[in-house]
Design an enzyme around this catalytic site. Structure first.
Site, short mmCIF file in Angstrom:
data_model
loop_
_atom_site.label_atom_id
_atom_site.label_comp_id
_atom_site.label_asym_id
_atom_site.label_seq_id
_atom_site.Cartn_x
_atom_site.Cartn_y
_atom_site.Cartn_z
N GLN A 17 46.31 -9.62 47.80
CA GLN A 17 45.72 -10.38 46.59
C GLN A 17 44.34 -9.72 46.66
OE1 GLN A 17 47.62 -14.28 46.56
NE2 GLN A 17 48.34 -13.51 44.65
N SER A 18 43.84 -9.21 45.46
CA SER A 18 42.32 -8.67 45.50
C SER A 18 40.96 -9.77 45.66
CB SER A 18 42.04 -7.62 44.31
OG SER A 18 43.00 -6.83 44.25
N SER A 19 41.47 -10.92 45.25
CA SER A 19 40.12 -11.87 45.23
C SER A 19 40.64 -13.44 45.57
CB SER A 19 39.74 -11.96 43.76
OG SER A 19 40.72 -12.54 42.88
N GLN A 22 42.56 -14.79 42.83
CA GLN A 22 44.06 -14.54 42.84
C GLN A 22 44.68 -15.27 43.98
OE1 GLN A 22 44.05 -10.13 43.21
NE2 GLN A 22 44.14 -10.13 41.01
#
Length: 114
Positions: A17-19, A22
């Site tokens: 998950q990118s962040s 998230q």
């Protein structure tokens, strides 16, 4: 088609998950990604590795340890299957695997001709 040679190798489940937002707020998405382990067991993989080192790490040129581990394992021919929710996670520009298509062409995969 998976062969006995594939099944003798490790199946890798790549979770990302990118962040951090998230990771904190999309708990269901992460649970679904972890469920890919059962999809690897289904055809008979006994060795399954989950790579989730890149949770919360953006793809904007930042070094991603999990991507590097995945590519190293693939090129070392120790992987029989890679599972990820989104295949785009493995080839986005700016990511550690943006070069994957070129690298994979040079890695001899099980059951493939050079």
């Amino acid at each position: 088609m998976l062969t006995p040679d594939h099944l003798s190798r490790t199946a890798i489940v790549y979770i990302r998950q990118s962040s951090n937002f998230q990771v904190r707020n999309n708990v269901e998405r992460r649970r679904l990604q972890h469920e890919l382990v059962s999809h690897a067991r289904g055809p008979g993989f006994s060795r399954i590795e989950v790579i989730d080192d890149d949770l919360g790490v953006p793809s904007n040129g930042v070094h991603r340890e999990g991507c590097e581990r995945l590519m190293t394992a693939v090129c070392n021919k120790s992987v029989g299957l890679v599972l990820a929710i989104e295949a785009s996670r493995l080839s986005r520009s700016g990511s550690g695997l943006a070069f994957a298509p070129g690298v994979l062409r040079h890695c001899r995969m099980p059951g493939r001709r050079p």
